[in-house]
Design a protein around this motif. Structure first.
Motif, PDB file in Angstrom:
ATOM      1  N   SER A  67     -11.027 -26.651 -19.102  1.00 56.38           N
ATOM      2  CA  SER A  67     -11.044 -26.933 -20.168  1.00 56.38           C
ATOM      3  C   SER A  67     -12.443 -27.169 -20.859  1.00 56.38           C
ATOM      4  O   SER A  67     -13.111 -26.608 -21.883  1.00 56.38           O
ATOM      5  N   SER A  70     -14.329 -23.606 -20.852  1.00 50.00           N
ATOM      6  CA  SER A  70     -13.861 -22.961 -22.070  1.00 50.00           C
ATOM      7  C   SER A  70     -14.860 -23.396 -23.221  1.00 50.00           C
ATOM      8  O   SER A  70     -15.060 -22.484 -24.286  1.00 50.00           O
ATOM      9  N   ARG A  77     -14.620 -15.966 -20.455  1.00 53.24           N
ATOM     10  CA  ARG A  77     -13.288 -16.186 -20.198  1.00 53.24           C
ATOM     11  C   ARG A  77     -13.291 -17.101 -18.939  1.00 53.24           C
ATOM     12  O   ARG A  77     -14.055 -16.908 -18.036  1.00 53.24           O
ATOM     13  N   VAL A  78     -12.248 -17.832 -18.757  1.00 58.93           N
ATOM     14  CA  VAL A  78     -12.104 -18.879 -17.575  1.00 58.93           C
ATOM     15  C   VAL A  78     -10.752 -18.516 -16.962  1.00 58.93           C
ATOM     16  O   VAL A  78      -9.471 -18.391 -17.770  1.00 58.93           O
ATOM     17  N   ASN A 185     -15.726 -21.153 -27.119  1.00 59.37           N
ATOM     18  CA  ASN A 185     -14.295 -20.936 -27.032  1.00 59.37           C
ATOM     19  C   ASN A 185     -13.712 -19.870 -26.341  1.00 59.37           C
ATOM     20  O   ASN A 185     -13.109 -18.930 -26.627  1.00 59.37           O
ATOM     21  N   ALA A 186     -14.045 -20.016 -25.046  1.00 60.30           N
ATOM     22  CA  ALA A 186     -13.453 -18.966 -24.012  1.00 60.30           C
ATOM     23  C   ALA A 186     -12.143 -18.973 -23.632  1.00 60.30           C
ATOM     24  O   ALA A 186     -11.559 -19.936 -23.865  1.00 60.30           O
ATOM     25  N   ILE A 188      -8.687 -18.915 -21.809  1.00 57.29           N
ATOM     26  CA  ILE A 188      -8.388 -19.549 -20.426  1.00 57.29           C
ATOM     27  C   ILE A 188      -7.107 -18.682 -20.105  1.00 57.29           C
ATOM     28  O   ILE A 188      -6.082 -18.736 -20.796  1.00 57.29           O
TER      29      ILE A 188
END
Ligand code: FAD
Length: 334
Positions: A67, A70, A77-78, A185-186, A188
Motif C-alpha cells: 500500500s 501504491s 502497478r504493484v 495511485n498505482a 495493486i
C-alpha cells in the motif's frame, strides 16, 4: 497488450531506436510492514531508465508495504504475492515467482537494491533467464548503458548491455530515495499464482540485531572506529560521540575481525556501503577496501595519530591526534 508491444519494439531495432519503450520490474525489499530505504533508491533508478514501473512485493502479510508503494508517484502497478513460501524472503522461493512474473509481463529490466537481499536474488534470476547480471550500478546513461565501480571502487566502468532483459542491482547510496506518499495511485494486483515453496531449503528462523540507533546505511551521520580503538570496550567512546550526533556507529574490518564489534557494523568493500552527510573515521588507516564503502560521504572527518595515514587523503577535515584524548574532548564540546 503492453508487454506484447514492448517485445515487438525490442525485436525491431530500427523501430525501437525511434520509439524506446521500457518496462521495469523492481523487486521490493521490505519486512512486510515497511520498505527498505534501498528500494526507494532503486525506484529512482527505475524512473531514470524510463517507461512503466511495476513493483513486486512478495511476503507473508505484506499489505502495508504494498500500500505504501501504491502511493508513490511514478509507479504504474504493484504486484503482490502472499504465501508462507516467502517467509524469510529466501532467494530460492522468490526466484520462481520472479520468473513467472517475467514470463507473464516480459519486462525489459529487472532491478533490486545491491543489498544482501538483492545480491543473493538477482544473479540467480539472471542465470535462469540466461542473461548477464550487472551488479551495483551507480549511474544510468541510457536504458542499456550503465556505470558501475570495479577494483574495490578504484575504477569506474561504463558498460552497454546487449541482453534483451537487463538484470541490475542498484547501489542505494548513488540514487536519491523516491518519495513515498507522493500522490501516486498505482493499481495493486495479484502476482502470478503458483507453488513457490522451495524443495531446496526451508526457512527456520532469523535473529535480527536490534538497535535504537539509526540504521548504518541510511543514517545522516556515521562514526566509525578501527583497530586504533584497541578494544570493544573502548568503542563506548564512539557510542557517546554518536549519541550527540544522532549517528550510526560503523567499523573497519580490522575492528570487526578483532571482535571489537559485530560484523553488521563493517563498512567497506566486503561490508556496507554508506554515503552519509558526515562520516567520522576514528583510528582507521584508510585502506582502499575501507574507502570503497565510505568515500562518497559528503563530509569526511578523520582522527588518526599518524599524519601519513591514507585516510587523510580523502578527508575534508583531518585531526592528527590521539583518539583517546580527542574523541572525549569532541563529545564534551558538542
Ligand atoms: C578482499 C578484502 C576485503 C576487505 N574488505 C574490507 C572492508 O569491507 N572494510 C574494511 O574496513 N577493511 C576491509 N579489508 C581490510 C583492509 O585492507 C584493512 O586491513 C582494514 O581496513 C584496516 O582496518 P583499520 O584501518 O582499522 O586498521 P589499521 O590499518 O591497523 O589502522 C589503524 C589506524 O589506527 C591509528 N591509530 C592507532 N592508535 C591510535 C590512537 N591512539 N589515536 C589515533 N589513531 C590511532 C593508526 O595510526 C592506524 O592508521 C579488506 C581486505 C581485503 C583483502
Amino acid at each position: 497488450m503492453f508487454a506484447t508491444c514492448a517485445k515487438t519494439l525490442r525485436n525491431h531495432s530500427k523501430l525501437s531506436s525511434l520509439c524506446r519503450y521500457e518496462s521495469t520490474l523492481v523487486i521490493a525489499e521490505h519486512n512486510n510492514e515497511s520498505l527498505a530505504a534501498i528500494t526507494q533508491a532503486t525506484l529512482t533508478a527505475a524512473k531514470k531508465i524510463g517507461g512503466d514501473i511495476t513493483v513486486l512485493v512478495a511476503g507473508t502479510k505484506c499489505g502495508p508495504a504494498a500500500s505504501a508503494l501504491s502511493k508513490a508517484n511514478g509507479i504504474n502497478r504493484v504486484l503482490v504475492a502472499e504465501s508462507d513460501a516467502f517467509k524469510g524472503f529466501t532467494p530460492e522461493s522468490l526466484t520462481p515467482l520472479i520468473l513467472q512474473t517475467q514470463k507473464q509481463f516480459n519486462f525489459s529490466h529487472i532491478l533490486a537494491g545491491a543489498s544482501a537481499f538483492g545480491k543473493a536474488l538477482l544473479p540467480r534470476v539472471a542465470a535462469k533467464l540466461d542473461v548477464s547480471p550487472v551488479s551495483d550500478i551507480i549511474n544510468i546513461k541510457s536504458p542499456d548503458t550503465f556505470v558501475r565501480t570495479i577494483y574495490a571502487g578504484n575504477a569506474v566502468q561504463t558498460i552497454k548491455v546487449k541482453d534483451n532483459i537487463k538484470v541490475l542491482t542498484v547501489r542505494g547510496t548513488s540514487f536519491e530515495p523516491m518519495a513515498l506518499e507522493s500522490g501516486g495511485n498505482a493499481a495493486i494486483e495479484q502476482a502470478p499464482a503458483g507453488d513457490y515453496k522451495s524443495d531446496l531449503i526451508e526457512f527456520v528462523k532469523q535473529e535480527l540485531s536490534k538497535s535504537d540507533r539509526p540504521e548504518l546505511t541510511s543514517a545522516k551521520a556515521v562514526v566509525s572506529g578501527g583497530r586504533g580503538l584497541k578494544s570493544g570496550e573502548n568503542f563506548k567512546l564512539l557510542y557517546a560521540l554518536a549519541d550527540k550526533l544522532n549517528a550510526a556507529v560503523g567499523a573497519s574490518r580490522a575492528a570487526v575481525d578483532a571482535g571489537y564489534v559485530p560484523n553488521d557494523l563493517q563498512v567497506g568493500q566486503t561490508g556496507k556501503i554508506v554515503a552519509p552527510e558526515l562520516y567520522i573515521a576514528v583510528g582507521i588507516s584508510g585502506a582502499i577496501q575501507h574507502l570503497a564503502g565510505m568515500k562518497d560521504s559528503k563530509t569526511i572527518v578523520a582522527i588518526n595519530k599518524d599524519p601519513e595515514a591514507p585516510i587523510f587523503q580523502v578527508a575534508d577535515h583531518g585531526l592528527v591526534a590521539d583518539l583517546f584524548k580527542a574523541v572525549p574532548e569532541l563529545t564534551e564540546k558538542l
